[in-house]
Design a protein around this motif. Structure first.
Motif, PDB file in Angstrom:
ATOM      1  N   ARG A 147       0.834  -1.209   0.000  1.00 46.78           N
ATOM      2  CA  ARG A 147       0.000   0.000   0.000  1.00 46.78           C
ATOM      3  C   ARG A 147       0.867   1.257   0.000  1.00 46.78           C
ATOM      4  N   SER A 176      -5.922 -14.460   9.488  1.00 46.72           N
ATOM      5  CA  SER A 176      -7.022 -14.778   8.589  1.00 46.72           C
ATOM      6  C   SER A 176      -7.968 -15.750   9.285  1.00 46.72           C
ATOM      7  N   THR A 195     -17.891 -12.483  10.477  1.00 47.57           N
ATOM      8  CA  THR A 195     -17.243 -11.799   9.360  1.00 47.57           C
ATOM      9  C   THR A 195     -15.810 -12.306   9.208  1.00 47.57           C
ATOM     10  N   TYR A 196     -15.420 -12.573   7.968  1.00 42.76           N
ATOM     11  CA  TYR A 196     -14.075 -13.119   7.721  1.00 42.76           C
ATOM     12  C   TYR A 196     -13.060 -11.988   7.665  1.00 42.76           C
ATOM     13  N   ILE A 197     -12.005 -12.131   8.450  1.00 38.02           N
ATOM     14  CA  ILE A 197     -10.903 -11.165   8.451  1.00 38.02           C
ATOM     15  C   ILE A 197      -9.838 -11.644   7.478  1.00 38.02           C
ATOM     16  N   GLU A 198      -9.466 -10.781   6.542  1.00 36.64           N
ATOM     17  CA  GLU A 198      -8.418 -11.140   5.583  1.00 36.64           C
ATOM     18  C   GLU A 198      -7.063 -11.196   6.284  1.00 36.64           C
ATOM     19  N   ALA A 255      -6.567  -6.945   6.647  1.00 38.18           N
ATOM     20  CA  ALA A 255      -6.554  -5.964   5.559  1.00 38.18           C
ATOM     21  C   ALA A 255      -7.922  -5.344   5.292  1.00 38.18           C
ATOM     22  N   ASN A 256      -9.013  -6.018   5.697  1.00 40.51           N
ATOM     23  CA  ASN A 256     -10.345  -5.500   5.395  1.00 40.51           C
ATOM     24  C   ASN A 256     -10.987  -4.764   6.567  1.00 40.51           C
ATOM     25  N   VAL A 257     -10.188  -4.396   7.585  1.00 41.05           N
ATOM     26  CA  VAL A 257     -10.673  -3.527   8.668  1.00 41.05           C
ATOM     27  C   VAL A 257      -9.695  -2.373   8.838  1.00 41.05           C
ATOM     28  N   SER A 258     -10.183  -1.268   9.390  1.00 40.07           N
ATOM     29  CA  SER A 258      -9.326  -0.090   9.551  1.00 40.07           C
ATOM     30  C   SER A 258      -8.363  -0.277  10.725  1.00 40.07           C
ATOM     31  N   LYS A 311      -9.034  -2.503  14.024  1.00 40.39           N
ATOM     32  CA  LYS A 311      -8.094  -3.569  14.346  1.00 40.39           C
ATOM     33  C   LYS A 311      -7.626  -3.445  15.794  1.00 40.39           C
TER      34      LYS A 311
END
Length: 586
Positions: free
Chosen positions: A204, A424, A465-468, A472-475, A479
């Motif tokens: 990123r 994950s 909810t699945y965490i990558e 990566a898919n939460v702020s 986190k």
């Protein structure tokens, strides 16, 4: 080194021992077959009847099938032994790494450990496969073929006595030249993996600064460095081929020309057609065996360096170990530092912490502030014994942390870092790292205390909810709150928040601190923060500078007595006032 590696064979000893047995039978049969073929050729030349020919043919067919059977059994058992050995070796290294202290891990880079678990073990696996099969087969084939060549060809077999030293000397020189190149390339593999790991982890940042071309060039340089060393090494090893072909053709020319002359001149009395055909077959066998031995030598050369690197991990002594009679009960969350000094390495020129004396009562809330590099994180890492103090004693619950069972101590000290990591999996699975038996109600309560429930409930799958990977898919703020909830599920006697609310707004930060104070009053809470607002309502505040505690008191006391704290507080509040004034004027 061999003893260390052999410990990973374990349940695969049987196939490892059976493989050489199968190989011995295969070699014996392979060496007898040319002898029988020579006899058959001579019988045919003498005008043998059909039943004699069929008899020889039947015996040869049975022997060929048996050779095939033993070869197949050797291949299967060799595969089982080598793959099983590699599996155990990876398990042993990974388990060893899991038990390392931070000091041990600091000695190896992450990229180096990845290389050792992948490339190095693959090299060892291939070498092991060749040792238990090919390294048995080739010498046996060489010896048996040599003996049979003398039996069949007599004095003509002396050609092999001259060729073998020439080929052997050439292979020795090639291997000696190639070995340093193969050894050097593994360290460059570490640099290559480090470049990959760093780039992917910071992708990123790379994209936001448009540095793709720079990173590609950096990776290409590392890849070309590896390529250059491997190319040189492979070119040296490639000399094996022409050398082998030269010796093979030399033997063929000599055998065919001199053998044909002997057959013609002696009318088949000194040497017949069958013996000549057998000599050619045995020459192929011997030279092929030498070629295989050279390949084994090169493979073992590569694997030798890999084995040393793997054994470095397996034999690394853990700097943190359980005492002989560990304490399994942490009485309370009180903390004492008695004359503690600490440095990360024995060779370090200065201490990270210097002469720390501190007492914290169980249940107190303690804030820690200080500039970057003031060793705030170093201080709290000694509490859960991630490192041992170089001098002095750290106590938890009135007991030296070195007297506790490590798992017991760390289960009672929960640490939430600024750079939090989620794995994950679902939110529930991540939170149950704190307590694998936590109920859904306990998970929800922990999230409520950490102010995480307010955003989890907005997800369609909520706690499922699945965490990558890496979260990566939460702020960043989400986190951090999930990691605080995970720590709360441990129900620790000491909770350490290492700047772990830096990514949440001040209002949420205040709500989290109020919830912790109300719902876990018996837990000692240590809050490292950059914002004085995060610690000003703490029972006591520690001010650190250059690895020393320069002040210890309440917010009001420090404002009056400590210049560092007053300067931090004033600058932050002035900035906040200017921001609010600017918003009002706008």
């Amino acid at each position: 080194m061999l003893k260390t590696l052999a410990a990973s064979v374990r349940e695969y000893k049987k196939p490892a021992l059976l493989t050489p047995v199968y190989v011995i039978f295969e070699v014996i049969l392979d060496c007898i077959i040319p002898f029988l073929i020579a006899e058959l050729v001579n019988r045919i030349s003498a005008g043998a009847e059909l039943n004699v020919i069929l008899g020889y043919g039947g015996v040869l067919a049975v022997m060929a099938l048996l050779s095939l059977l033993f070869g197949t059994l050797a291949a299967f058992s060799c595969s089982d032994a080598a793959c099983g050995f590699a599996k155990n070796l990876r398990h042993d290294i990974f388990a060893r790494i899991q038990g390392f202290s931070f000091e041990n891990i600091d000695r190896f880079s992450t990229s180096s450990l990845v290389t050792r678990l992948t490339t190095d073990i693959s090299n060892i696996q291939f070498a092991y496969m060749m040792i238990i099969r090919t390294a048995i087969r080739s010498p046996l084939m060489l010896v048996f073929s040599f003996v049979m060549a003398f039996i069949m060809g007599g004095n003509m077999a002396w050609i092999f006595v001259f060729v073998i030293p020439v080929l052997g000397t050439g292979l020795y020189i090639v291997s000696k030249k190639a070995m340093p190149r193969f050894r050097a390339v593994f360290k460059k593999y570490d640099n290559l993996n480090n470049s990959i790991q760093e780039n992917i982890k910071g992708i990123r940042v790379v994209k936001s600064f448009v540095r793709e071309d720079y990173e590609q060039n950096k990776f290409n340089n590392a890849a070309e460095d590896v390529c250059r060393d491997f190319t040189v090494a492979e070119r040296i090893v490639a000399v094996n081929g022409p050398l082998m072909q030269f010796c093979l053709y030399a033997v063929m020319v000599f055998t065919l020309s001199f053998g044909s002359y002997m057959i013609i001149s002696s009318s088949g009395l000194d040497l017949d057609v069958g013996q000549l055909s057998a000599m050619l077959t045995y020459s192929f066998m011997m030279l092929n065996s030498l070629m295989m031995l050279s390949m084994i030598f090169v493979m073992i050369t590569m694997a030798d360096e890999s084995a040393k690197r793997v054994c470095e991990v397996l034999t690394e002594k853990n700097t943190l170990t359980n005492p002989e009679n560990p304490v399994y009960d942490v009485k309370d969350g009180s903390i004492d530092f008695d004359g503690v000094s600490f440095k990360y390495s024995k060779t370090a020129k200065r201490n990270a912490l210097e002469n720390i004396n501190l007492h914290i009562n169980s249940g107190e809330t303690i804030g820690i502030v200080g500039g970057t590099g003031s060793s705030k994180s170093s201080l709290i890492q000694l509490i859960s014994r991630l490192y041992d103090a170089t001098e002095g004693v750290v106590k938890v619950g009135g007991v030296d942390v070195r007297s506790y069972d490590l798992d017991t101590l760390r289960n009672n000290v929960a640490v939430v870092l600024q750079k939090n990591l989620l794995f994950s999996g679902t939110i529930k699975e991540n939170l149950r790292w704190g307590d694998e038996n936590a109920t859904d109600e306990e998970i929800v309560e922990a999230c409520r205390l950490a102010c995480a429930d307010e955003f989890v409930e907005t997800f369609p799958q909520k706690y499922d909810t699945y965490i990558e990977q890496g979260g990566a898919n939460v702020s960043g703020g989400q986190k951090q709150r999930l990691c605080i909830a995970r720590a709360l599920l441990k129900k620790p006697k000491i909770l350490i928040l290492d700047d772990s609310t830096s990514a949440v707004d001040t209002k949420t930060d205040a709500k989290i601190r109020a919830a912790l104070k109300k719902y876990i009053p018996q837990t000692t809470k240590i809050i490292i923060a950059q914002r004085t607002a995060s610690v000003e309502d703490a029972d006591k505040i520690i001010v650190m500078d250059a690895g020393k505690i320069v002040a210890f008191g309440t917010h009001d006391e420090l404002l009056k007595t400590n210049d560092i704290y007053r300067e931090i507080y004033t600058s932050q509040n002035k900035a906040e006032s200017d921001r609010k004034a600017g918003e009002a004027n706008a």
